[in-house]
Motif scaffolding. Sequence first.
Motif, PDB file in Angstrom:
ATOM      1  N   PRO A  59       0.831  -1.204   0.000  1.00  0.00           N
ATOM      2  CA  PRO A  59       0.000   0.000   0.000  1.00  0.00           C
ATOM      3  C   PRO A  59       0.868   1.258   0.000  1.00  0.00           C
ATOM      4  CG  PRO A  59      -0.815  -1.590   1.585  1.00  0.00           C
ATOM      5  CD  PRO A  59       0.506  -2.102   1.117  1.00  0.00           C
ATOM      6  N   GLU A  61       1.092   5.625   0.238  1.00  0.00           N
ATOM      7  CA  GLU A  61       0.423   6.808   0.750  1.00  0.00           C
ATOM      8  C   GLU A  61      -0.349   7.466  -0.388  1.00  0.00           C
ATOM      9  OE1 GLU A  61       0.251   7.823   3.801  1.00  0.00           O
ATOM     10  OE2 GLU A  61       1.612   6.307   4.627  1.00  0.00           O
ATOM     11  N   GLU A  62      -1.414   8.174  -0.033  1.00  0.00           N
ATOM     12  CA  GLU A  62      -2.258   8.803  -1.053  1.00  0.00           C
ATOM     13  C   GLU A  62      -1.456   9.731  -1.954  1.00  0.00           C
ATOM     14  OE1 GLU A  62      -6.297  11.546  -1.399  1.00  0.00           O
ATOM     15  OE2 GLU A  62      -5.732  10.634   0.511  1.00  0.00           O
ATOM     16  N   SER A  63      -0.541  10.480  -1.379  1.00  0.00           N
ATOM     17  CA  SER A  63       0.264  11.405  -2.173  1.00  0.00           C
ATOM     18  C   SER A  63       1.138  10.662  -3.180  1.00  0.00           C
ATOM     19  CB  SER A  63       1.146  12.269  -1.265  1.00  0.00           C
ATOM     20  OG  SER A  63       2.029  11.458  -0.509  1.00  0.00           O
ATOM     21  N   GLU A  64       1.639   9.489  -2.789  1.00  0.00           N
ATOM     22  CA  GLU A  64       2.452   8.683  -3.699  1.00  0.00           C
ATOM     23  C   GLU A  64       1.614   8.155  -4.848  1.00  0.00           C
ATOM     24  OE1 GLU A  64       5.671   6.138  -1.723  1.00  0.00           O
ATOM     25  OE2 GLU A  64       4.181   6.344  -0.130  1.00  0.00           O
ATOM     26  N   VAL A  65       0.389   7.736  -4.540  1.00  0.00           N
ATOM     27  CA  VAL A  65      -0.517   7.245  -5.574  1.00  0.00           C
ATOM     28  C   VAL A  65      -0.804   8.351  -6.579  1.00  0.00           C
ATOM     29  CG1 VAL A  65      -2.850   6.428  -6.066  1.00  0.00           C
ATOM     30  CG2 VAL A  65      -1.591   5.502  -4.103  1.00  0.00           C
ATOM     31  N   GLU A  66      -1.118   9.547  -6.072  1.00  0.00           N
ATOM     32  CA  GLU A  66      -1.430  10.665  -6.965  1.00  0.00           C
ATOM     33  C   GLU A  66      -0.233  11.040  -7.820  1.00  0.00           C
ATOM     34  OE1 GLU A  66      -4.394  11.990  -7.509  1.00  0.00           O
ATOM     35  OE2 GLU A  66      -5.148  10.454  -6.142  1.00  0.00           O
ATOM     36  N   THR A  67       0.952  10.980  -7.243  1.00  0.00           N
ATOM     37  CA  THR A  67       2.165  11.304  -8.000  1.00  0.00           C
ATOM     38  C   THR A  67       2.376  10.313  -9.128  1.00  0.00           C
ATOM     39  OG1 THR A  67       3.220  12.340  -6.081  1.00  0.00           O
ATOM     40  CG2 THR A  67       4.664  11.592  -7.856  1.00  0.00           C
ATOM     41  N   TYR A  87      -2.158  -0.121 -13.285  1.00  0.00           N
ATOM     42  CA  TYR A  87      -2.119   0.753 -12.114  1.00  0.00           C
ATOM     43  C   TYR A  87      -3.190   1.839 -12.223  1.00  0.00           C
ATOM     44  CZ  TYR A  87      -0.186   3.474  -8.263  1.00  0.00           C
ATOM     45  OH  TYR A  87      -0.026   4.133  -7.071  1.00  0.00           O
ATOM     46  N   HIS A  91      -6.382   2.387  -9.641  1.00  0.00           N
ATOM     47  CA  HIS A  91      -6.372   3.522  -8.721  1.00  0.00           C
ATOM     48  C   HIS A  91      -7.178   4.744  -9.148  1.00  0.00           C
ATOM     49  CE1 HIS A  91      -2.826   1.194  -7.382  1.00  0.00           C
ATOM     50  NE2 HIS A  91      -3.087   1.698  -6.208  1.00  0.00           N
ATOM     51  N   ASP A  92      -7.545   4.838 -10.423  1.00  0.00           N
ATOM     52  CA  ASP A  92      -8.317   5.998 -10.869  1.00  0.00           C
ATOM     53  C   ASP A  92      -9.803   5.668 -10.811  1.00  0.00           C
ATOM     54  OD1 ASP A  92      -9.582   8.106 -12.216  1.00  0.00           O
ATOM     55  OD2 ASP A  92      -7.822   8.467 -13.470  1.00  0.00           O
ATOM     56  N   THR A  93     -10.427   5.945  -9.685  1.00  0.00           N
ATOM     57  CA  THR A  93     -11.829   5.570  -9.495  1.00  0.00           C
ATOM     58  C   THR A  93     -12.768   6.364 -10.395  1.00  0.00           C
ATOM     59  OG1 THR A  93     -11.986   7.116  -7.628  1.00  0.00           O
ATOM     60  CG2 THR A  93     -11.491   4.823  -7.121  1.00  0.00           C
TER      61      THR A  93
END
Length: 220
Positions: A59, A61-67, A87, A91-93
């Motif tokens: 898993p 962090e949210e910021s890492e996912v957005e990056t 990916y 992750h892109d809901t």
Amino acid sequence: MDIITATHSSLSPALEGRVDLNRVLASDSTGNSFALEIERAGKAYRQAWEEPVASSEQPLEESEVETRLAAIKAKPNMERTAAETEYLIEHDTRMAEIAAKDINQRTADEIDYMQKAGGFVNTMSKLSPKERALYDELVAAGDTKAVEAMNRIAMTRYAFEGTITLPNGARFDPDLTEISVQNIEKFFRHCFDDPGGEIGRSFDALAAALDRRVSTRETV
């Protein structure tokens, strides 16, 4: 029709030489238009929404996912790896939610998002806010033929830069030409080769919708 189905062969022959087809069409090896590729992506997103892609990653962090999502979205679709596509699906809901909708019920903003996030050519960026509002009205009314014409106008603007000469001799700049009944009849409908008349019928539907929209035939 989803987004735009006009391909190289449907553009008026007199205009084909003026189009950067690599810019307009993100084709696969079978020569399908980018619109078909969006639908393939949409099916993958819908499947992933129902059956999430298995992932061995820890898993983030949210910021890492957005990056990471931002980095993937910055690439054209054809340059993305399978892992990057998975990916994005996972992750892109918002993409998944839009892809799950009926293709004839997607708003202009939703299509714009899918084109950008999917790495496809962004034809929807060629419609003004007022034109997008008209697009959404047509979608809500179920006027799919008129919506097709709007998509073709967006494609025309994306494909051509500056003033172009049509087969009928008329000259115009698609980007600077508003969508009105007169301009549809004089310019936009002549940008495509239409031996079967299907494209013409879509423009007829859009002209009729504009006539109904306001008694003064207000442009958008």
